[in-house]
Design a protein around this motif. Sequence first.
Motif: not given
Length: 274
Positions: A74-101
Motif C-alpha cells: 500500500x505504501x508508497x502506492x497511496x502517495x501517488x493518489x493522495x498526499x499525506x496532508x490530503x490524507x490527514x484532512x480526509x481522515x479527519x472529516x470522515x472520522x468526525x462525520x462517522x462519530x457524529x452519526x
Amino acid sequence: MQHPPAKIHRMFELIEPIATITFSEVPTAAFLAIGTRNYWDGYFAGRAAPLGPAPAEVVHAVFYNFADGEVARHIPWVWGKVTPREAIAVRERGSASALRQLIGPLAESPALVRAADLATRAGVSAPTEGRVLYAGLRALPVPEEPVARLWHAATLLREHRGDGHTAALVAHGVGGTEAHVLLALSLGMRAHEFGRVHHLPTAQLDAVVDGLRDRGLVDAAGGLTEAGRQTRERVEALTDELAAPAYRVLNADELDELIAGLEPIAAAVEAADR
C-alpha cells in the motif's frame, strides 16, 4: 498527578472505540472516493500520514504488528493518489462525520464539549520522546469543532499508548505477529482463526507459533502456558504504566469527569457497531 492503574486502563477502554472509528465505513468510503483501491489503502494512508511520505520500511517499523510485506502493498502506492496532508484532512472529516452519526444527540451536548476539552488537554501533554507516531500527530493542528476535536484527542491518546505498547513488546521480546498470536490464545482462539493474522500463509503462522512454543509461551496443544499468560499480563501492565504520563496534567476530579463524560459516547459507538 499520578492516577490509579485501573483508571489509566479504563481510559484505554473508552478512547479505543472513539479513535478506531477512523477505520469504519464512512472514512473508508471517503478514501475510496479519492481513488484508493480498498480498505487497507485508506488505513495506511490515513494512519501513516502524520509521518509524511515515509517509505514502507519506516511505516512497518512504526506500526510494528504487520507481517512482512503487508505495508509495502500500500505504501508508497497511496502517495501517488493522495498526499499525506490530503490524507490527514480526509481522515479527519470522515472520522468526525462517522462519530457524529453514531452518537446522535450526544454530538451536540455540553458534556461532549467538556470531554473533548479534557481529552485534548491530556492528549497534547505527554512527552513525545520515543513516541514516533504520537509525535507526528502532535505536530498537527487540533480541530476546533468539538466532535472532530474529541476524535483527534482520542487518536492522540490511542497512538501515545500504542507507541508505549510497542516499547513494552520489544522489552519483552515479543514480535508483532507473536503479539497477535498471544492475544488470540488469551481469548481462547486458535491463532489461525484470529482476524488480524488468519490470512497469513499457514506455514508462516505455524512458524510463529512454533517459535513461541520453543520459548515456553505456548504448549504442545497450541494454547497459552502459564509463562505465556504472565508475559501478556506484564506487557499489558507496562503498557498502562507507559500510558499514564498523558493523564498527569489532569487532577483526580478531572480524570473522573473525563471518564464519566466518555462512557456514554463510547457506549453509543459500541452499540451502533453491533
